[in-house]
Design an enzyme around this catalytic site. Sequence first.
Site, PDB file in Angstrom:
ATOM      1  N   ASP A  95       0.843  -1.325   0.018  1.00  0.00           N
ATOM      2  CA  ASP A  95      -0.060  -0.270   0.131  1.00  0.00           C
ATOM      3  C   ASP A  95       0.913   1.797  -0.103  1.00  0.00           C
ATOM      4  O   ASP A  95       2.390   1.097   0.458  1.00  0.00           O
ATOM      5  CB  ASP A  95      -0.823   0.146   1.318  1.00  0.00           C
ATOM      6  CG  ASP A  95      -1.836   0.843   1.800  1.00  0.00           C
ATOM      7  OD1 ASP A  95      -2.483   1.925   0.556  1.00  0.00           O
ATOM      8  OD2 ASP A  95      -1.758   1.390   2.778  1.00  0.00           O
ATOM      9  N   SER A 151      -2.661   0.453  -4.756  1.00  0.00           N
ATOM     10  CA  SER A 151      -3.139   1.830  -3.857  1.00  0.00           C
ATOM     11  C   SER A 151      -4.626   2.810  -4.596  1.00  0.00           C
ATOM     12  O   SER A 151      -4.465   2.741  -5.983  1.00  0.00           O
ATOM     13  CB  SER A 151      -2.028   2.475  -3.929  1.00  0.00           C
ATOM     14  OG  SER A 151      -2.712   4.178  -3.563  1.00  0.00           O
ATOM     15  N   GLY A 152      -5.754   2.774  -3.553  1.00  0.00           N
ATOM     16  CA  GLY A 152      -6.168   3.683  -3.542  1.00  0.00           C
ATOM     17  C   GLY A 152      -6.661   5.257  -4.221  1.00  0.00           C
ATOM     18  O   GLY A 152      -7.796   5.697  -4.125  1.00  0.00           O
ATOM     19  N   ASP A 205      -2.012  -0.795   5.326  1.00  0.00           N
ATOM     20  CA  ASP A 205      -2.441  -0.466   7.026  1.00  0.00           C
ATOM     21  C   ASP A 205      -4.846   0.081   7.307  1.00  0.00           C
ATOM     22  O   ASP A 205      -5.011  -0.350   8.115  1.00  0.00           O
ATOM     23  CB  ASP A 205      -1.877   1.056   7.500  1.00  0.00           C
ATOM     24  CG  ASP A 205      -2.585   1.734   6.476  1.00  0.00           C
ATOM     25  OD1 ASP A 205      -3.336   3.131   6.465  1.00  0.00           O
ATOM     26  OD2 ASP A 205      -2.214   1.936   5.149  1.00  0.00           O
ATOM     27  N   GLU A 235      -1.391  10.211   4.148  1.00  0.00           N
ATOM     28  CA  GLU A 235      -2.362  10.139   3.508  1.00  0.00           C
ATOM     29  C   GLU A 235      -3.022  10.762   1.908  1.00  0.00           C
ATOM     30  O   GLU A 235      -3.143  12.260   2.186  1.00  0.00           O
ATOM     31  CB  GLU A 235      -3.979   9.729   4.154  1.00  0.00           C
ATOM     32  CG  GLU A 235      -4.031   9.016   5.259  1.00  0.00           C
ATOM     33  CD  GLU A 235      -3.924   7.302   4.119  1.00  0.00           C
ATOM     34  OE1 GLU A 235      -4.829   7.709   2.760  1.00  0.00           O
ATOM     35  OE2 GLU A 235      -3.764   6.300   4.864  1.00  0.00           O
ATOM     36  N   ASP A 237      -0.038   4.956   0.018  1.00  0.00           N
ATOM     37  CA  ASP A 237      -0.528   5.828   1.760  1.00  0.00           C
ATOM     38  C   ASP A 237      -0.534   5.092   3.412  1.00  0.00           C
ATOM     39  O   ASP A 237      -0.987   4.305   3.743  1.00  0.00           O
ATOM     40  CB  ASP A 237      -1.863   6.648   1.678  1.00  0.00           C
ATOM     41  CG  ASP A 237      -2.454   7.734   0.192  1.00  0.00           C
ATOM     42  OD1 ASP A 237      -0.634   7.590   0.356  1.00  0.00           O
ATOM     43  OD2 ASP A 237      -3.414   7.655  -0.500  1.00  0.00           O
ATOM     44  N   ARG A 274     -15.290  12.136  -0.364  1.00  0.00           N
ATOM     45  CA  ARG A 274     -14.261  13.108  -0.707  1.00  0.00           C
ATOM     46  C   ARG A 274     -13.578  13.626  -1.574  1.00  0.00           C
ATOM     47  O   ARG A 274     -13.519  14.906  -1.576  1.00  0.00           O
ATOM     48  CB  ARG A 274     -12.658  11.788   0.020  1.00  0.00           C
ATOM     49  CG  ARG A 274     -12.476  11.617   1.091  1.00  0.00           C
ATOM     50  CD  ARG A 274     -11.412  10.544   1.453  1.00  0.00           C
ATOM     51  NE  ARG A 274     -11.610   9.261   1.474  1.00  0.00           N
ATOM     52  CZ  ARG A 274     -10.578   8.280   1.117  1.00  0.00           C
ATOM     53  NH1 ARG A 274      -9.625   8.480   1.397  1.00  0.00           N
ATOM     54  NH2 ARG A 274     -10.999   6.899  -0.142  1.00  0.00           N
ATOM     55  N   LYS A 334      -8.850  -3.705  -4.360  1.00  0.00           N
ATOM     56  CA  LYS A 334      -7.013  -4.299  -4.213  1.00  0.00           C
ATOM     57  C   LYS A 334      -6.572  -5.784  -4.434  1.00  0.00           C
ATOM     58  O   LYS A 334      -5.723  -6.255  -4.949  1.00  0.00           O
ATOM     59  CB  LYS A 334      -6.636  -3.671  -2.471  1.00  0.00           C
ATOM     60  CG  LYS A 334      -6.039  -2.102  -2.995  1.00  0.00           C
ATOM     61  CD  LYS A 334      -5.059  -1.644  -1.756  1.00  0.00           C
ATOM     62  CE  LYS A 334      -5.357  -0.400  -1.473  1.00  0.00           C
ATOM     63  NZ  LYS A 334      -4.457  -0.017  -0.009  1.00  0.00           N
TER      64      LYS A 334
END
Length: 295
Positions: A89, A178-179, A248, A98, A91, A134, A227
């Site tokens: 990952d 990653s997102g 995480d 992040e 962030d 977001r 993912k």
Amino acid sequence: MEGLKSMRSAPVYTCRIRHLSPLVRASTLRYVKAPYRNRVSMTMSSKSFNSVSASIHPLEGSKLSHSDNTLPSKEVLDLWRNANAVCFDVDSTVCVDEGIDELAEFCGAGKAVAEWTARAMGGSVPFEEALAARLSLFNPSLSQVQDFLNKRPPRISPGIDELIVKLKAKKTDVYLISGGFRQMINPVASILGIPSENIFANQLLFGSSGEFLGFDTNEPTSRSGGKATAVQQIRKAHGYKALVMIGDGATDLEARKPGGADLFICYGGVQLRETVAAKADWLVFNFKDLINSLD
């Protein structure tokens, strides 16, 4: 996976622009013909990018109510040492921030976006819903993203560069899943020597005037379970016998499933998400633990 991924059948037109920063040698704007009229997507491709060394102190495991999985079993250690591929990952794992929170703060909407991030990473809301919510809070323009990339170089987690060097020395393939967004992850990959085809991430989309249009929903990482899908695609394509996921958040934990990751290592050195850490095969707070265990 290099650069922009847009509608698969649409032709892509590229236009080179001037250097945006002395830290970045080459930047590319990619204009994409897609169902949205005049859609533009911007990718920063960096051949040389200076990171900021993060001065943080990893959280201490002794302060936690649960520590059963901070000492790995022999089986876990064997899987880790013999992994053919390791997926990270980005962030709060490879980087101490992040990315979307940092971009939102730069654009003036930091607090509201950070609250959504906490919910998304804890798994309390679907990832795609949290991502859209977001972004809608600040709708970053192309110029804002460019300015952000110039003024906020990546902050790399302590020890991650050494860990990746050691994995490469063992002929272990390394991926970033990653997102977050490619625009912010490409410089990180360049710093760490990770090829662009080993990046699985989301893509911001912009109109011809630089206005924010959204994100590419064709990317597997744009939704819950994405993912896990990316890891399964990687494993199937390369036939890895042992694959490890390190992260995480809840979306990282999801990658541990049949056909996906054999092992999930939770990195709690930046953010400790209790519900995720409790289900990890191994919980670490310092990448030195992973480095030393490879000897």
